[in-house]
Design a protein around this motif. Structure first.
Motif, mmCIF file in Angstrom:
data_model
loop_
_atom_site.group_PDB
_atom_site.id
_atom_site.type_symbol
_atom_site.label_atom_id
_atom_site.label_comp_id
_atom_site.label_asym_id
_atom_site.label_seq_id
_atom_site.Cartn_x
_atom_site.Cartn_y
_atom_site.Cartn_z
ATOM 1 N N ARG A 114 -5.596 6.370 -6.292
ATOM 2 C CA ARG A 114 -5.985 7.150 -5.128
ATOM 3 C C ARG A 114 -7.143 8.073 -5.512
ATOM 4 O O ARG A 114 -7.053 8.795 -6.501
ATOM 5 N N THR A 148 -0.390 1.482 11.650
ATOM 6 C CA THR A 148 -1.659 1.255 10.956
ATOM 7 C C THR A 148 -2.822 1.255 11.947
ATOM 8 O O THR A 148 -3.847 1.901 11.712
ATOM 9 N N MET A 152 -5.918 -16.947 -2.833
ATOM 10 C CA MET A 152 -4.681 -17.440 -2.214
ATOM 11 C C MET A 152 -4.658 -17.075 -0.741
ATOM 12 O O MET A 152 -5.387 -16.201 -0.297
ATOM 13 N N ARG A 188 -4.022 -6.488 -10.568
ATOM 14 C CA ARG A 188 -5.340 -6.174 -10.038
ATOM 15 C C ARG A 188 -5.305 -4.719 -9.585
ATOM 16 O O ARG A 188 -4.330 -4.276 -8.979
ATOM 17 N N PRO A 238 -11.923 -5.002 -9.435
ATOM 18 C CA PRO A 238 -10.995 -4.320 -8.543
ATOM 19 C C PRO A 238 -11.335 -4.518 -7.071
ATOM 20 O O PRO A 238 -12.395 -5.048 -6.715
ATOM 21 N N ILE A 239 -10.400 -4.090 -6.242
ATOM 22 C CA ILE A 239 -10.602 -4.048 -4.790
ATOM 23 C C ILE A 239 -10.747 -2.578 -4.415
ATOM 24 O O ILE A 239 -10.003 -1.733 -4.911
ATOM 25 N N LEU A 289 -2.454 -5.407 1.824
ATOM 26 C CA LEU A 289 -1.906 -5.933 0.572
ATOM 27 C C LEU A 289 -0.497 -6.487 0.768
ATOM 28 O O LEU A 289 -0.078 -7.390 0.047
ATOM 29 N N ARG A 307 4.260 -5.323 9.947
ATOM 30 C CA ARG A 307 3.978 -4.738 8.653
ATOM 31 C C ARG A 307 5.247 -4.291 7.940
ATOM 32 O O ARG A 307 5.370 -4.390 6.724
ATOM 33 N N GLU A 313 -5.409 4.374 2.597
ATOM 34 C CA GLU A 313 -4.154 3.904 2.002
ATOM 35 C C GLU A 313 -3.295 3.145 2.995
ATOM 36 O O GLU A 313 -2.717 2.106 2.676
ATOM 37 N N THR A 314 -3.192 3.678 4.214
ATOM 38 C CA THR A 314 -2.375 3.020 5.237
ATOM 39 C C THR A 314 -2.927 1.630 5.521
ATOM 40 O O THR A 314 -2.202 0.631 5.546
ATOM 41 N N HIS A 330 -2.399 -0.650 2.358
ATOM 42 C CA HIS A 330 -1.026 -1.111 2.169
ATOM 43 C C HIS A 330 -0.679 -2.233 3.147
ATOM 44 O O HIS A 330 -0.024 -3.204 2.787
ATOM 45 N N PHE A 365 -0.365 -5.229 -7.678
ATOM 46 C CA PHE A 365 -1.502 -4.321 -7.577
ATOM 47 C C PHE A 365 -1.174 -2.988 -8.225
ATOM 48 O O PHE A 365 -0.057 -2.488 -8.122
ATOM 49 N N ARG A 366 -2.148 -2.421 -8.896
ATOM 50 C CA ARG A 366 -2.022 -1.047 -9.379
ATOM 51 C C ARG A 366 -2.863 -0.195 -8.435
ATOM 52 O O ARG A 366 -4.020 -0.507 -8.182
ATOM 53 N N HIS A 367 -2.265 0.842 -7.887
ATOM 54 C CA HIS A 367 -2.971 1.665 -6.894
ATOM 55 C C HIS A 367 -3.572 2.902 -7.540
ATOM 56 O O HIS A 367 -2.907 3.593 -8.296
ATOM 57 N N CYS A 375 1.139 -10.973 -5.287
ATOM 58 C CA CYS A 375 0.183 -10.305 -6.169
ATOM 59 C C CYS A 375 0.743 -8.963 -6.632
ATOM 60 O O CYS A 375 1.473 -8.306 -5.895
ATOM 61 N N LEU A 405 -10.180 -10.883 1.507
ATOM 62 C CA LEU A 405 -9.121 -10.702 0.505
ATOM 63 C C LEU A 405 -8.584 -12.050 0.027
ATOM 64 O O LEU A 405 -8.320 -12.222 -1.167
ATOM 65 N N SER A 430 1.680 5.466 -8.221
ATOM 66 C CA SER A 430 0.639 4.564 -7.748
ATOM 67 C C SER A 430 0.912 3.089 -8.007
ATOM 68 O O SER A 430 0.035 2.267 -7.907
ATOM 69 N N THR A 431 2.142 2.743 -8.329
ATOM 70 C CA THR A 431 2.407 1.318 -8.498
ATOM 71 C C THR A 431 3.538 0.859 -7.610
ATOM 72 O O THR A 431 4.691 1.203 -7.840
ATOM 73 N N TYR A 432 3.221 0.189 -6.562
ATOM 74 C CA TYR A 432 4.241 -0.521 -5.808
ATOM 75 C C TYR A 432 3.569 -1.569 -4.977
ATOM 76 O O TYR A 432 2.360 -1.673 -4.947
ATOM 77 N N GLN A 447 5.298 10.502 3.198
ATOM 78 C CA GLN A 447 4.107 9.673 3.020
ATOM 79 C C GLN A 447 4.038 9.071 1.624
ATOM 80 O O GLN A 447 3.629 7.937 1.451
#
Lengths: 276, 276
Positions: A40, B19, B107, A7, A68-69, A28, B115, A21-22, A25, A36-38, A34, B101, B274-276, B172
């Motif tokens: 930015r 966060t 789910m 997703r 998407p989200i 998620l 976190r 982003e913070t 993350h 996820f592809r991020h 799940c 979400l 961007s993928t993690y 970051q």
């Protein structure tokens, strides 16, 4: 399976997007099954840029086979409206919270686009940059000249995590952290130099497991005595003995992130950086 | 006046609270006329700690003469309920967003407290620490050995903001940023060394106004030629000429924060992390 399909998550902001982003993350991380592809998208501060995002969101929906989200921090209502033309789950920080804050504070928010607008001139920002320079100048015991200026002095054996932690303390909190490596000479004397112990209330120790330390040191100096497990074990035992003797609180860094270590240190050293 | 009286804001989390703080700072920045006192309460993961927070919130309400604001990221419903015994404006991240979400993803979230739990072992975290070490080892042109490994190479005159920016990119985003200082020798040749230019697509320049540069350098070497306004002006002009000649994009750092500079660089260099 639904759980393992990809997703796309967009982090969209009219500023740097770091808040989005913070926030994203953290959320998620509650869904570890799940994938996820991020994507930015910072500095989305015009209708053109919003339309470009809409195109990207639609393309991702087609590719993923699901909508998407979008995690966003957008202040401008027109940009928000333009963005909503795409089908997505929208989680917007400002929309959700600015209203309640305005009621509570009895005033309108400025609706200033770009969180960091003007921040580079703020006192808080300057103190963070100053703290980074301080950490770099006082890394690895290279200068004890201005330890009186420090908020905290990290001690521990070489490669126990002092440097990244002191940089994080500086960058995130504007805390001036020096660090002082515990070396075999300190263990032989079984005491710390006087120019360190005179700042006893600022001292905080990091420790680590021998296995992890040996692994980290191997990467830097393979097959050295420095990296040998036995040597690491001896250094760590001596360091812990010394810290206990000197009454220095310490924390295990092996399984903790620098964020977590820094938050613990701030909590325990009770540095007061809470007004800006 | 209502606008200028002090209000206490609590950042409460079962983890580091970073966060909640990031979120809170972004929101409060929209109310520049208000004065806030910040109280950080990380690792609130038990009823006892929640009750302690309740006492602090009530004390702050009495002192300020108005109820506090609580920005929180709390996963445990019992802790949330205990906290709500105090009168405050509650803005909770998880409460607001986890529900939507869960519906969207079909789910339940794990409701994992903290976190950063387990994050120290994640690949993402390791790459950030590796990037910090990389930035430190490749600061100020001290080693060109592994530039091929870098994601970006920052260039600019001494004290133009390269080091803090490269550390921020690492911390970051896990981006490996080296930096190379432009020095009078480069200007005389009016070209960059070959071991830099072979990585042309990774080069990104920082520039600064002569006035600001002179001011920063004065702090380090008062009354030196290095810090003199005329010299700063000449170096900056020569650096910009060189960067234009070499086709290196550059950004003005004077009024931008390292967050903003980093976000711009990531956007333009198009590093894909961007993928993690």
């Amino acid at each position: 399976m639904e759980e393992h399909s990809l997703r796309t998550v967009f982090f969209i902001s009219d500023g740097t997007g770091i808040t989005a982003e913070t926030l994203g993350h953290s959320l998620l991380a509650q869904f570890p099954d799940c994938r996820f592809r991020h994507v930015r998208a910072p500095f989305v501060d015009s209708l053109d840029k919003a339309h470009d995002c809409v195109r990207q969101i639609r393309a991702a929906a087609l590719r993923d086979g699901r909508r998407p989200i979008v995690v966003s921090t957008l202040v401008n209502a027109e940009v928000v409206a333009a963005l909503r033309e795409a089908d997505a789950l929208y989680l917007d920080l400002f929309e959700q919270y600015i209203g309640p804050l305005e009621s509570e504070l009895g005033m309108r928010s400025t609706h200033t686009v770009g969180r960091f607008h003007g921040i580079a001139e703020s006192e808080d920002y300057k103190s963070r940059i100053e703290a980074i320079n301080f950490a770099l100048a006082h890394d690895d015991g290279q200068s004890n000249a201005k330890l009186a200026e420090s908020d905290v002095i990290l001690v521990g054996v070489s490669r126990s995590g002092k440097t990244p932690t002191s940089l994080y303390l500086a960058m995130q909190f504007g805390v001036k952290a020096a660090n002082y490596p515990l070396i075999p000479e300190d263990f032989e004397r079984n005491k710390l130099p006087a120019d360190i112990t005179q700042h006893r209330n600022k001292l905080y120790g990091l420790t680590i497991t021998p296995e992890r330390l040996s692994q980290i040191r191997q990467e830097r100096r393979p097959n050295s005595k420095y990296a040998a497990l036995d040597n690491c074990r001896q250094e760590i035992e001596a360091a812990q003995r010394l810290m206990r003797r000197e009454g220095i609180p310490f924390i295990e860094s092996t399984t903790r992130s620098i964020e977590e270590i820094s938050a613990k240190i701030l909590q325990e050293v009770r540095i007061n950086h809470s007004t800006y």
